[in-house]
Write an enzyme that holds these catalytic residues in place. Structure first.
Site, mmCIF file in Angstrom:
data_model
loop_
_atom_site.group_PDB
_atom_site.id
_atom_site.type_symbol
_atom_site.label_atom_id
_atom_site.label_comp_id
_atom_site.label_asym_id
_atom_site.label_seq_id
_atom_site.Cartn_x
_atom_site.Cartn_y
_atom_site.Cartn_z
ATOM 1 N N HIS A 1 26.253 -28.129 61.299
ATOM 2 C CA HIS A 1 26.109 -27.025 60.347
ATOM 3 C C HIS A 1 24.967 -27.261 59.365
ATOM 4 O O HIS A 1 24.296 -26.316 58.948
ATOM 5 C CB HIS A 1 27.433 -26.850 59.604
ATOM 6 N N ASP B 1 26.952 -26.764 65.775
ATOM 7 C CA ASP B 1 27.745 -26.399 64.590
ATOM 8 C C ASP B 1 29.223 -26.283 64.963
ATOM 9 O O ASP B 1 29.614 -25.413 65.740
ATOM 10 C CB ASP B 1 27.234 -25.071 64.026
ATOM 11 N N SER C 1 25.398 -20.178 55.957
ATOM 12 C CA SER C 1 26.774 -20.516 55.632
ATOM 13 C C SER C 1 27.360 -19.461 54.693
ATOM 14 O O SER C 1 27.365 -18.279 55.033
ATOM 15 C CB SER C 1 26.824 -21.920 55.014
#
Length: 369
Positions: free
Chosen positions: A348, A315, A150
């Protein structure tokens, strides 16, 4: 496998620091942790980079009584994917954070008061340039790898572009080389949730009641983007907690997914600073490795490190096509670049959950360096 054991967070003052914008911080403290031993040549280091609300505590425990170890503990330690018998592992809290590194909640030495919104805007590139100062201070001459998921993946890519001759490999996970319009939109709504809380008070709430409702709502919104339709349905479905005593028809009754969102929101309020949330999401919005270069593609083609892009099938925040795009651009330039995908339903968040999937991928890649 054994863990790294009891660890401590260390702090170093790196002095004055000028930002990409030209703004100056009179002094910057960095909080960091290390695991394993640096070799005599200074060439066996792995830099782990954390995400939005993360910190430097990657592995081990600070106290034997701690309920949980560091956030990537299953991946970092003796014999683990990032093997501390081989590597000197470093992770620092990012610039603008609230876990020991200078940020908006820190005291401005020139005023004696918290910076608040007088703190200058920082970028992912600023974070990386400060990390380079830390790495140099620790005696590291070259990185085996920079790895993160991320916002941590953004930093990893920025490392590979900004310091192409300093690292052997890079593993960006569930990220992109520049933030998408959709992700910027998510971030803006979260920031507005904080700003519209009367207790935010233009960022001047230190020593007063904090903007808990705003930060909690921001986290609730963010949490939605970290999951997937599959994971929400698997975990909660339509489970409802108000079916007893006519509660089904009460406006204040909740589905369990609603309870979960409220819990996650208030949980963050207890451990994170609202202004830091504003600044770090803004840094993510500004993230574009192509800034300052002729093009996005030419910036990525500066990378010399062997690259493994890892995506997550479900995601919705950083869909796999963003990671595939980076790998394709690098391969077009003749760079050694690969793409692997976690076949996970967890969205995610999978990079913080699917340790059994990630272990062989990361271990195998590092062994190939």
């Amino acid at each position: 496998m054994p863990a790294v054991g009891i660890v401590e967070t260390k702090y170093v003052n790196l002095g004055e620091f000028q930002l990409e914008s030209g703004a100056r911080l009179p002094e910057v403290t960095v909080a960091y942790e290390t695991y394993g031993q640096l070799n005599a040549e200074g060439t066996n280091a792995v830099l782990v980079l954390h995400a939005l609300t993360g910190d430097a505590h990657v592995a081990g425990k600070h106290d034997p009584q701690d309920k949980l170890p560091g956030w990537w503990d299953p991946l970092v330690g003796p014999g683990r994917a990032i093997d501390t018998n081989k590597y000197f592992v470093v992770c620092s809290n990012v610039l603008g954070g609230c876990y020991g590194t200078t940020g908006p909640a820190s005291v401005n030495p020139e005023t004696g008061k918290p910076y608040g919104m007088s703190f200058p805007v920082v970028t992912i590139r600023d974070m990386v340039r400060l990390q380079k100062k830390l790495v140099d201070t620790l005696g590291i001459k070259r990185l085996v790898c920079a790895i993160g998921g991320s916002m941590g993946g953004m930093q990893a890519l920025e490392w590979a572009v900004t310091y192409p001759d300093f690292l052997d490999s890079v593993i960006p996970i569930a990220t992109s080389g520049r933030l998408s319009a959709q992700a910027i939109a998510y971030n803006e709504v979260q920031r507005q949730a904080i700003i519209m809380d009367p207790n935010w008070n233009n960022g001047d709430y230190y020593g007063r009641e904090v903007p808990a409702r705003g930060l909690s709502l921001a986290r609730m919104i963010g949490t939605i983007t970290y999951k997937s339709d599959e994971s929400w349905n698997f975990k909660f479905g339509r489970a409802f907690n108000g079916k007893q005593n006519g509660g089904y028809y009460s406006f204040n009754s909740r589905f369990e997914v609603e309870n979960y969102l409220h819990y996650q929101g208030m949980k963050l309020v207890k451990r994170f600073d609202a202004n830091c949330y504003l600044y770090l999401t803004k840094a993510m919005d500004l993230h574009d490795v192509g800034r300052g270069y002729p093009s996005y593609k030419e910036a990525l083609q500066r990378i010399r490190a062997k690259c493994l892009m890892i995506g997550i099938r479900s995601d919705i925040l950083y869909p796999p096509h963003y990671q595939k795009e980076v790998a394709e651009i690098l391969r077009e330039a003749g760079r050694p670049a690969y793409y692997m995908e976690l076949n996970s339903p967890y969205g995610h968040d999978a990079f913080l959950i699917e340790f059994d999937m990630m272990t062989p991928i990361i271990r195998g890649f590092l062994e190939s360096i």
